[in-house]
Design a protein around this motif. Structure first.
Motif, mmCIF file in Angstrom:
data_model
loop_
_atom_site.group_PDB
_atom_site.id
_atom_site.type_symbol
_atom_site.label_atom_id
_atom_site.label_comp_id
_atom_site.label_asym_id
_atom_site.label_seq_id
_atom_site.Cartn_x
_atom_site.Cartn_y
_atom_site.Cartn_z
ATOM 1 N N SER A 188 0.800 -1.226 0.000
ATOM 2 C CA SER A 188 0.000 0.000 0.000
ATOM 3 C C SER A 188 0.832 1.275 0.000
ATOM 4 O O SER A 188 0.295 2.363 -0.231
ATOM 5 C CB SER A 188 -0.920 0.012 1.222
ATOM 6 O OG SER A 188 -0.159 -0.031 2.419
ATOM 7 N N ARG A 224 -8.668 8.877 -3.180
ATOM 8 C CA ARG A 224 -8.915 8.479 -1.795
ATOM 9 C C ARG A 224 -10.288 8.976 -1.339
ATOM 10 O O ARG A 224 -10.671 10.123 -1.621
ATOM 11 C CB ARG A 224 -7.846 9.051 -0.859
ATOM 12 C CG ARG A 224 -6.462 8.443 -1.065
ATOM 13 C CD ARG A 224 -5.402 9.223 -0.321
ATOM 14 N NE ARG A 224 -5.558 9.143 1.120
ATOM 15 C CZ ARG A 224 -4.979 8.228 1.888
ATOM 16 N NH1 ARG A 224 -4.216 7.293 1.337
ATOM 17 N NH2 ARG A 224 -5.145 8.226 3.194
ATOM 18 N N GLU A 252 -13.066 8.452 2.288
ATOM 19 C CA GLU A 252 -12.908 8.431 3.737
ATOM 20 C C GLU A 252 -12.242 7.149 4.229
ATOM 21 O O GLU A 252 -11.323 7.188 5.053
ATOM 22 C CB GLU A 252 -14.279 8.586 4.409
ATOM 23 C CG GLU A 252 -14.221 8.594 5.928
ATOM 24 C CD GLU A 252 -15.593 8.721 6.556
ATOM 25 O OE1 GLU A 252 -15.690 8.635 7.795
ATOM 26 O OE2 GLU A 252 -16.572 8.912 5.803
ATOM 27 N N ARG A 253 -12.672 6.011 3.715
ATOM 28 C CA ARG A 253 -12.141 4.733 4.194
ATOM 29 C C ARG A 253 -11.384 3.933 3.147
ATOM 30 O O ARG A 253 -10.729 2.935 3.482
ATOM 31 C CB ARG A 253 -13.297 3.855 4.713
ATOM 32 C CG ARG A 253 -14.051 4.421 5.897
ATOM 33 C CD ARG A 253 -15.283 3.560 6.204
ATOM 34 N NE ARG A 253 -16.269 3.631 5.120
ATOM 35 C CZ ARG A 253 -17.342 2.852 5.030
ATOM 36 N NH1 ARG A 253 -17.550 1.909 5.955
ATOM 37 N NH2 ARG A 253 -18.204 2.994 4.031
ATOM 38 N N THR A 282 -9.003 3.499 -0.620
ATOM 39 C CA THR A 282 -8.119 3.990 -1.655
ATOM 40 C C THR A 282 -8.571 3.368 -2.967
ATOM 41 O O THR A 282 -8.709 2.145 -3.068
ATOM 42 C CB THR A 282 -6.657 3.597 -1.380
ATOM 43 O OG1 THR A 282 -6.251 4.152 -0.125
ATOM 44 C CG2 THR A 282 -5.743 4.130 -2.463
ATOM 45 N N ARG A 341 -9.599 -1.190 1.115
ATOM 46 C CA ARG A 341 -9.900 -0.703 2.469
ATOM 47 C C ARG A 341 -8.579 -0.370 3.176
ATOM 48 O O ARG A 341 -7.720 -1.218 3.353
ATOM 49 C CB ARG A 341 -10.659 -1.786 3.225
ATOM 50 C CG ARG A 341 -11.365 -1.327 4.473
ATOM 51 C CD ARG A 341 -12.402 -2.351 4.891
ATOM 52 N NE ARG A 341 -11.826 -3.684 5.121
ATOM 53 C CZ ARG A 341 -12.550 -4.782 5.269
ATOM 54 N NH1 ARG A 341 -13.879 -4.727 5.191
ATOM 55 N NH2 ARG A 341 -11.976 -5.951 5.480
ATOM 56 N N ARG A 342 -8.431 0.868 3.596
ATOM 57 C CA ARG A 342 -7.151 1.288 4.149
ATOM 58 C C ARG A 342 -6.850 0.657 5.508
ATOM 59 O O ARG A 342 -5.685 0.476 5.869
ATOM 60 C CB ARG A 342 -7.091 2.820 4.261
ATOM 61 C CG ARG A 342 -6.838 3.506 2.931
ATOM 62 C CD ARG A 342 -6.293 4.902 3.108
ATOM 63 N NE ARG A 342 -7.227 5.767 3.786
ATOM 64 C CZ ARG A 342 -8.225 6.403 3.191
ATOM 65 N NH1 ARG A 342 -8.416 6.238 1.885
ATOM 66 N NH2 ARG A 342 -9.032 7.183 3.871
ATOM 67 N N GLU A 343 -7.863 0.316 6.273
ATOM 68 C CA GLU A 343 -7.610 -0.205 7.617
ATOM 69 C C GLU A 343 -6.863 -1.532 7.599
ATOM 70 O O GLU A 343 -6.124 -1.844 8.540
ATOM 71 C CB GLU A 343 -8.923 -0.368 8.382
ATOM 72 C CG GLU A 343 -9.845 -1.438 7.816
ATOM 73 C CD GLU A 343 -11.124 -1.603 8.623
ATOM 74 O OE1 GLU A 343 -11.522 -2.746 8.872
ATOM 75 O OE2 GLU A 343 -11.724 -0.573 9.003
ATOM 76 N N ASP A 344 -7.016 -2.330 6.537
ATOM 77 C CA ASP A 344 -6.345 -3.625 6.486
ATOM 78 C C ASP A 344 -5.760 -3.963 5.117
ATOM 79 O O ASP A 344 -5.259 -5.055 4.902
ATOM 80 C CB ASP A 344 -7.300 -4.747 6.912
ATOM 81 C CG ASP A 344 -8.605 -4.752 6.116
ATOM 82 O OD1 ASP A 344 -8.683 -4.059 5.084
ATOM 83 O OD2 ASP A 344 -9.545 -5.448 6.548
ATOM 84 N N ASP A 345 -5.808 -3.018 4.174
ATOM 85 C CA ASP A 345 -5.272 -3.191 2.824
ATOM 86 C C ASP A 345 -5.933 -4.347 2.077
ATOM 87 O O ASP A 345 -5.317 -5.002 1.237
ATOM 88 C CB ASP A 345 -3.752 -3.399 2.858
ATOM 89 C CG ASP A 345 -3.106 -3.156 1.489
ATOM 90 O OD1 ASP A 345 -3.539 -2.218 0.795
ATOM 91 O OD2 ASP A 345 -2.185 -3.918 1.118
ATOM 92 N N TYR A 392 -19.503 0.919 1.241
ATOM 93 C CA TYR A 392 -18.295 1.140 0.448
ATOM 94 C C TYR A 392 -18.610 1.581 -0.978
ATOM 95 O O TYR A 392 -17.947 2.468 -1.519
ATOM 96 C CB TYR A 392 -17.453 -0.140 0.405
ATOM 97 C CG TYR A 392 -16.882 -0.554 1.736
ATOM 98 C CD1 TYR A 392 -16.212 0.356 2.553
ATOM 99 C CD2 TYR A 392 -16.998 -1.872 2.184
ATOM 100 C CE1 TYR A 392 -15.690 -0.029 3.779
ATOM 101 C CE2 TYR A 392 -16.470 -2.263 3.410
ATOM 102 C CZ TYR A 392 -15.822 -1.348 4.202
ATOM 103 O OH TYR A 392 -15.300 -1.731 5.409
#
Length: 366
Positions: free
Chosen positions: A109, A204, A206-207, A209, A267-271, A304
């Motif tokens: 990421s 990008r 909010e949540r 990429t 999802r940026r929180e867990d790629d 999403y």
């Protein structure tokens, strides 16, 4: 399997050293490198400089500029002797190994600064840029020294499908790459006098990429690969694979434009990739472009698609001449109808089992 590029960097460097190692007894300082203004010696230094610069960008996570250092092969104030030609190739080998190591150890990421065209690139992009520099400038040096050089076709293809998405494939990857960079001719195509490569676009929300899909990633996805992404549920949805197939077709026809292509929603929180969204093609003459999307089953119901649709539609309507973003939804697909409605689209027509929606530029400004 989708390649991140470390192996390709090492292969390109080894091929360069093998080709130029046979002519280290020549005077590289006295000969121009092909069509370049640099000498062969200066070009060899440039190869090493680019490889270490790209490694530095990734390792240093540079975000706004190049890491401010440079490499020299010409000795130093401490009285070190300049590297001879064999020494120059040793430096290229070393800097290539450093770039390969940076590619292998940098998380997928991460994106670091590169000025063109979107001011960033990921590890795969830096690997492809490194391979490009090695292949092309080895060719330049070889041409200047009067020896033949042709790298493995898969290396040229690796570069073309990542950095030259708008270049229609030609008779061979290597001839196509030479033409695309102003170093050769292809039947039926005008000579190239100015060129730049293109890393993939990224948006990008909010949540999420939204990562633009390269022809390389699209080809892998269309063949039931992962495209270089880790997916919620373990695999991309069927609609994503179909969209990837359309990207491959556009690339092969020479009509693919990366900004108006397909984006994987990560999802940026867990790629983890949750789906894909993209345009069916470039905008038409009336400034209208159609958009489609697909989520994996395990990521639905969490907003999403709505979030990504708002982001991509807004981006589209901010581009010059774009007036309308359209979406067509099957009549029985109520969840998708809810997505476009929540994203601000208006229902405009219905027929043949489908409902058409539009979002207009003046609605966005309002």
């Amino acid at each position: 399997m989708h390649a991140s590029g470390a192996d390709q960097v090492e292969e390109a460097v080894a091929d360069c050293v093998a080709a130029l190692g046979a002519v280290t007894d020549r005077d590289w300082r006295a000969v121009r490198a092909g069509r370049l203004e640099w000498t062969c010696r200066e070009t060899a230094t440039h190869i090493a400089s680019d490889l270490i610069a790209y490694a530095g960008q990734l390792a240093g996570r540079a975000q706004n500029a190049y890491v401010p250092f440079e490499i020299t092969l010409e000795g130093s104030e401490e009285g070190l002797d300049p590297a001879d030609n064999e020494g120059a190739l040793h430096v290229i080998t070393t800097t290539g190994a450093l770039l390969a190591a940076a590619v292998r150890t940098t998380p997928r990421s991460v994106r670091a600064f590169h000025p063109y065209p979107f001011r960033h690139a990921n590890r795969e992009g830096f690997a492809a840029m490194g391979v490009t520099e090695v292949l092309l400038h080895t060719h330049d040096i070889a041409e200047g020294l009067g020896i033949g050089y042709e790298p493995p076709a898969d290396l040229a293809s690796f570069v073309l499908t990542r950095l030259f998405p708008q270049v229609k494939p030609g008779p061979t990857p290597w001839r196509t790459l030479l033409w695309a960079t102003g170093r050769g001719e292809l039947p039926g195509r005008e000579p190239v006098t100015a060129w730049r490569w293109s890393n993939n676009p990224v948006l990008r929300s909010e949540r999420l990429t939204l990562e633009g899909v390269t022809p390389a990633a699209a080809a892998d996805l269309s063949l039931v690969g992962d495209g270089g992404f880790a997916w919620v549920g373990g695999a991309a949805a069927d609609g994503t694979r179909k969209g990837a197939g359309n990207v491959v077709k556009q690339y092969e026809e020479g009509v693919f434009h990366p900004e108006w292509g397909m984006y994987v929603l990560v999802r940026r929180e867990d790629d983890l990739a949750v789906g894909a969204m993209g345009f069916h093609g470039v905008p038409d003459g009336d400034g209208r472009v159609e958009i489609g999307y697909d989520l994996v089953a395990g990521a639905r119901g969490q907003g999403y698609a709505t979030e990504a649709l708002r982001t991509l539609s807004r981006w589209a309507l901010e581009q010059d001449g774009i007036r309308t973003v359209a979406a067509v939804v099957d009549h029985e697909n109520v969840p998708s109808q809810n997505v476009v409605t929540r994203a601000g689209f208006t229902r405009v027509s219905e027929g043949m089992g489908q409902i058409s929606y539009e979002l207009l530029s003046y609605e966005l400004r309002g």
